[in-house]
Design a protein around this motif. Structure first.
Motif, PDB file in Angstrom:
ATOM      1  N   PRO A  18    -111.100 -33.105  50.159  1.00 16.10           N
ATOM      2  CA  PRO A  18    -109.491 -32.590  50.536  1.00 16.10           C
ATOM      3  C   PRO A  18    -108.714 -32.218  50.309  1.00 16.10           C
ATOM      4  N   ILE A  19    -108.005 -32.903  48.586  1.00 15.12           N
ATOM      5  CA  ILE A  19    -106.986 -32.460  47.546  1.00 15.12           C
ATOM      6  C   ILE A  19    -107.097 -30.944  47.146  1.00 15.12           C
ATOM      7  N   LEU A  20    -108.508 -30.972  46.915  1.00 16.56           N
ATOM      8  CA  LEU A  20    -108.486 -29.111  46.320  1.00 16.56           C
ATOM      9  C   LEU A  20    -108.888 -28.156  47.076  1.00 16.56           C
ATOM     10  N   ARG A  21    -109.430 -28.836  48.566  1.00 14.33           N
ATOM     11  CA  ARG A  21    -109.388 -27.360  49.733  1.00 14.33           C
ATOM     12  C   ARG A  21    -107.510 -27.248  49.972  1.00 14.33           C
ATOM     13  N   SER A  22    -106.557 -28.545  50.428  1.00 14.05           N
ATOM     14  CA  SER A  22    -105.327 -28.457  50.021  1.00 14.05           C
ATOM     15  C   SER A  22    -104.490 -27.886  49.134  1.00 14.05           C
ATOM     16  N   ALA A  23    -105.364 -27.820  47.876  1.00 11.15           N
ATOM     17  CA  ALA A  23    -104.409 -27.074  46.728  1.00 11.15           C
ATOM     18  C   ALA A  23    -104.871 -25.420  46.714  1.00 11.15           C
ATOM     19  N   LEU A  24    -106.113 -25.158  46.927  1.00 10.88           N
ATOM     20  CA  LEU A  24    -106.347 -23.737  47.282  1.00 10.88           C
ATOM     21  C   LEU A  24    -105.910 -23.429  48.701  1.00 10.88           C
ATOM     22  N   GLU A  25    -105.564 -23.984  49.310  1.00  6.24           N
ATOM     23  CA  GLU A  25    -104.363 -23.397  50.374  1.00  6.24           C
ATOM     24  C   GLU A  25    -103.314 -22.773  50.460  1.00  6.24           C
ATOM     25  N   MET A  26    -102.895 -24.382  49.382  1.00  6.93           N
ATOM     26  CA  MET A  26    -101.296 -23.935  49.047  1.00  6.93           C
ATOM     27  C   MET A  26    -101.306 -22.258  47.723  1.00  6.93           C
ATOM     28  N   VAL A  27    -102.146 -22.371  46.933  1.00  8.49           N
ATOM     29  CA  VAL A  27    -102.856 -20.835  46.590  1.00  8.49           C
ATOM     30  C   VAL A  27    -102.535 -20.474  47.419  1.00  8.49           C
ATOM     31  N   VAL A  28    -103.402 -19.900  48.533  1.00  7.92           N
ATOM     32  CA  VAL A  28    -103.611 -18.498  48.813  1.00  7.92           C
ATOM     33  C   VAL A  28    -102.590 -18.533  49.754  1.00  7.92           C
ATOM     34  N   ASP A  29    -101.594 -19.475  49.852  1.00  8.07           N
ATOM     35  CA  ASP A  29    -100.517 -19.221  51.087  1.00  8.07           C
ATOM     36  C   ASP A  29     -99.493 -18.836  50.066  1.00  8.07           C
ATOM     37  N   GLY A  30     -99.013 -19.252  48.693  1.00  5.76           N
ATOM     38  CA  GLY A  30     -97.985 -18.785  47.961  1.00  5.76           C
ATOM     39  C   GLY A  30     -97.212 -19.842  48.440  1.00  5.76           C
ATOM     40  N   VAL A  31     -97.859 -21.696  47.770  1.00  7.32           N
ATOM     41  CA  VAL A  31     -96.325 -22.235  48.360  1.00  7.32           C
ATOM     42  C   VAL A  31     -95.907 -22.055  46.999  1.00  7.32           C
ATOM     43  N   ASP A  32     -94.424 -22.486  46.629  1.00  5.70           N
ATOM     44  CA  ASP A  32     -93.636 -22.496  45.589  1.00  5.70           C
ATOM     45  C   ASP A  32     -94.542 -23.344  44.897  1.00  5.70           C
ATOM     46  N   ALA A  33     -94.634 -23.284  43.037  1.00  2.00           N
ATOM     47  CA  ALA A  33     -95.624 -24.830  42.287  1.00  2.00           C
ATOM     48  C   ALA A  33     -94.659 -25.696  42.699  1.00  2.00           C
ATOM     49  N   GLU A  34     -93.473 -26.665  42.814  1.00  2.93           N
ATOM     50  CA  GLU A  34     -92.758 -27.177  42.906  1.00  2.93           C
ATOM     51  C   GLU A  34     -93.099 -27.698  43.927  1.00  2.93           C
ATOM     52  N   GLN A  35     -93.524 -27.096  44.581  1.00  2.39           N
ATOM     53  CA  GLN A  35     -94.016 -28.052  45.854  1.00  2.39           C
ATOM     54  C   GLN A  35     -94.683 -28.590  46.718  1.00  2.39           C
ATOM     55  N   ALA A  36     -95.645 -27.209  46.027  1.00  6.12           N
ATOM     56  CA  ALA A  36     -97.019 -27.784  45.115  1.00  6.12           C
ATOM     57  C   ALA A  36     -97.640 -28.763  44.862  1.00  6.12           C
ATOM     58  N   GLU A  37     -96.952 -28.919  43.666  1.00  5.17           N
ATOM     59  CA  GLU A  37     -97.489 -30.353  43.173  1.00  5.17           C
ATOM     60  C   GLU A  37     -96.490 -31.611  43.375  1.00  5.17           C
ATOM     61  N   ALA A  38     -95.311 -31.516  44.628  1.00  3.13           N
ATOM     62  CA  ALA A  38     -95.174 -32.528  45.079  1.00  3.13           C
ATOM     63  C   ALA A  38     -95.901 -32.973  46.174  1.00  3.13           C
ATOM     64  N   ALA A  39     -95.848 -31.867  46.584  1.00  9.67           N
ATOM     65  CA  ALA A  39     -97.124 -31.908  47.930  1.00  9.67           C
ATOM     66  C   ALA A  39     -98.807 -32.653  47.464  1.00  9.67           C
ATOM     67  N   LEU A  40     -99.349 -32.297  46.274  1.00 10.35           N
ATOM     68  CA  LEU A  40     -99.751 -32.703  46.184  1.00 10.35           C
ATOM     69  C   LEU A  40    -100.163 -33.986  45.191  1.00 10.35           C
ATOM     70  N   GLN A  41     -98.647 -34.946  44.477  1.00  5.87           N
ATOM     71  CA  GLN A  41     -99.184 -35.994  44.146  1.00  5.87           C
ATOM     72  C   GLN A  41     -98.750 -36.632  45.420  1.00  5.87           C
ATOM     73  N   THR A  42     -97.769 -36.758  46.678  1.00  9.49           N
ATOM     74  CA  THR A  42     -97.995 -37.002  47.342  1.00  9.49           C
ATOM     75  C   THR A  42     -99.844 -37.486  48.095  1.00  9.49           C
ATOM     76  N   GLN A  43    -100.221 -36.617  48.473  1.00  7.00           N
ATOM     77  CA  GLN A  43    -101.845 -36.946  49.128  1.00  7.00           C
ATOM     78  C   GLN A  43    -102.667 -37.827  48.392  1.00  7.00           C
ATOM     79  N   SER A  44    -102.628 -37.293  46.955  1.00  6.40           N
ATOM     80  CA  SER A  44    -102.959 -38.213  45.631  1.00  6.40           C
ATOM     81  C   SER A  44    -102.566 -40.216  46.084  1.00  6.40           C
ATOM     82  N   ALA A  45    -101.493 -40.359  46.095  1.00  8.36           N
ATOM     83  CA  ALA A  45    -100.914 -41.416  46.430  1.00  8.36           C
ATOM     84  C   ALA A  45    -101.835 -42.060  47.828  1.00  8.36           C
ATOM     85  N   GLU A  46    -101.328 -40.711  48.667  1.00  6.54           N
ATOM     86  CA  GLU A  46    -102.347 -41.113  49.942  1.00  6.54           C
ATOM     87  C   GLU A  46    -103.691 -41.606  49.792  1.00  6.54           C
ATOM     88  N   ALA A  47    -104.469 -40.927  49.479  1.00  8.28           N
ATOM     89  CA  ALA A  47    -106.107 -41.259  48.876  1.00  8.28           C
ATOM     90  C   ALA A  47    -105.842 -41.936  48.518  1.00  8.28           C
TER      91      ALA A  47
END
Length: 261
Positions: free
Chosen positions: A105-134
């Motif tokens: 799920p985290i890999l899929r979320s990362a790809l979705e953020m790449v597709v959506d062109g999410v800012d790198a800083e926001q993407a890193e924060a979101a992925l760190q949060t998802q990893s902590a929740e996992a």
């Protein structure tokens, strides 16, 4: 489940109960009252420690623990490098057609953020949060096993004290003191056995699984941020190879995915 877990359990049980059966009075060790005190007391302690929702949630967590497979870091690195090639060649939007290839799920979320062109800083924060929740759920399972490993020998001592008190009330029969003392010690035996052969080793195993998963999620973050930054696939593959201990695959050709044994 990793092969070492059942091998360790079987080896420990054979060692302990082999010694029990080889001696005299083996049937004494299988005292139902002693088992009831240790197992029932441990379960009661866990009910006090955790909420009912947490206890119910232990069932799927145990299934995930028993079915855990160590991530294939080499395959993950190759997959991320392949995604980077696609994004570099056809643009980030091309990864939208490859989302189904992401099992995690985290890999899929990362790809979705790449597709959506999410800012790198926001993407890193979101992925760190998802990893902590996992990691939060396996951490709960670790706590569960550690608490069980603490309660089991404690209730073993409680059972021993009950047996000793009952024995001391009947000192008028010296011939019965020895057998009564043996029964009194059985609860300590079961508490120590369950704690040191089952609960505490399982807690250590869960922690190892958490570390393995966290490493995979760190690789996903590195790969996603590299793709967002437009990093060359060969350079990204080189960085990811630091996690695998393997030489990076040829960046010009997709590397086949390999499953862990």
């Amino acid at each position: 489940m990793e092969k070492s877990t059942p091998i360790g359990l079987v080896a420990g049980l054979v060692l302990v109960f082999g010694a029990v059966i080889a001696g005299d009075g083996a049937a004494t060790f299988f005292d139902p009252v002693s088992l009831l005190i240790v197992v029932g007391g441990t379960f009661s302690g866990l009910l006090i420690t955790f909420t009912m929702d947490e206890m119910k949630g232990m069932v799927p967590l145990l299934k995930g623990f028993l079915g855990f497979q160590v991530p294939d870091y080499g395959a993950l690195a190759a997959q991320l490098a392949d995604f980077a090639r696609t994004a570099r060649r056809d643009g980030p939007l091309a990864l939208d057609a490859r989302l189904d290839e992401a099992d995690d799920p985290i890999l899929r979320s990362a790809l979705e953020m790449v597709v959506d062109g999410v800012d790198a800083e926001q993407a890193e924060a979101a992925l760190q949060t998802q990893s902590a929740e996992a990691a939060a759920k396996p951490a709960l399972l670790t706590k569960f096993f550690n608490k069980a490993g603490m309660y089991a020998p404690a209730f073993g001592m409680v059972g021993t004290l009950i047996g000793l008190i009952q024995m001391l009330q009947n000192l008028n029969d010296p011939a019965a003191i020895g057998p009564a003392m043996a029964v009194a010690m059985i609860t300590t035996f079961w508490g120590a056995l369950l704690a040191n052969l089952v609960f505490l080793p399982m807690a250590g195993k869960v922690q190892g699984q958490m570390m393995a998963t966290a490493k995979a999620h760190q690789m996903v973050r590195v790969g996603a941020l590299g793709i967002l930054a437009g990093e060359a696939p060969s350079a990204l593959a080189q960085r990811l190879s630091l996690y695998t201990g393997e030489a990076p695959a040829d960046a010009s050709e997709p590397a086949p995915l390999r499953r862990a044994a």
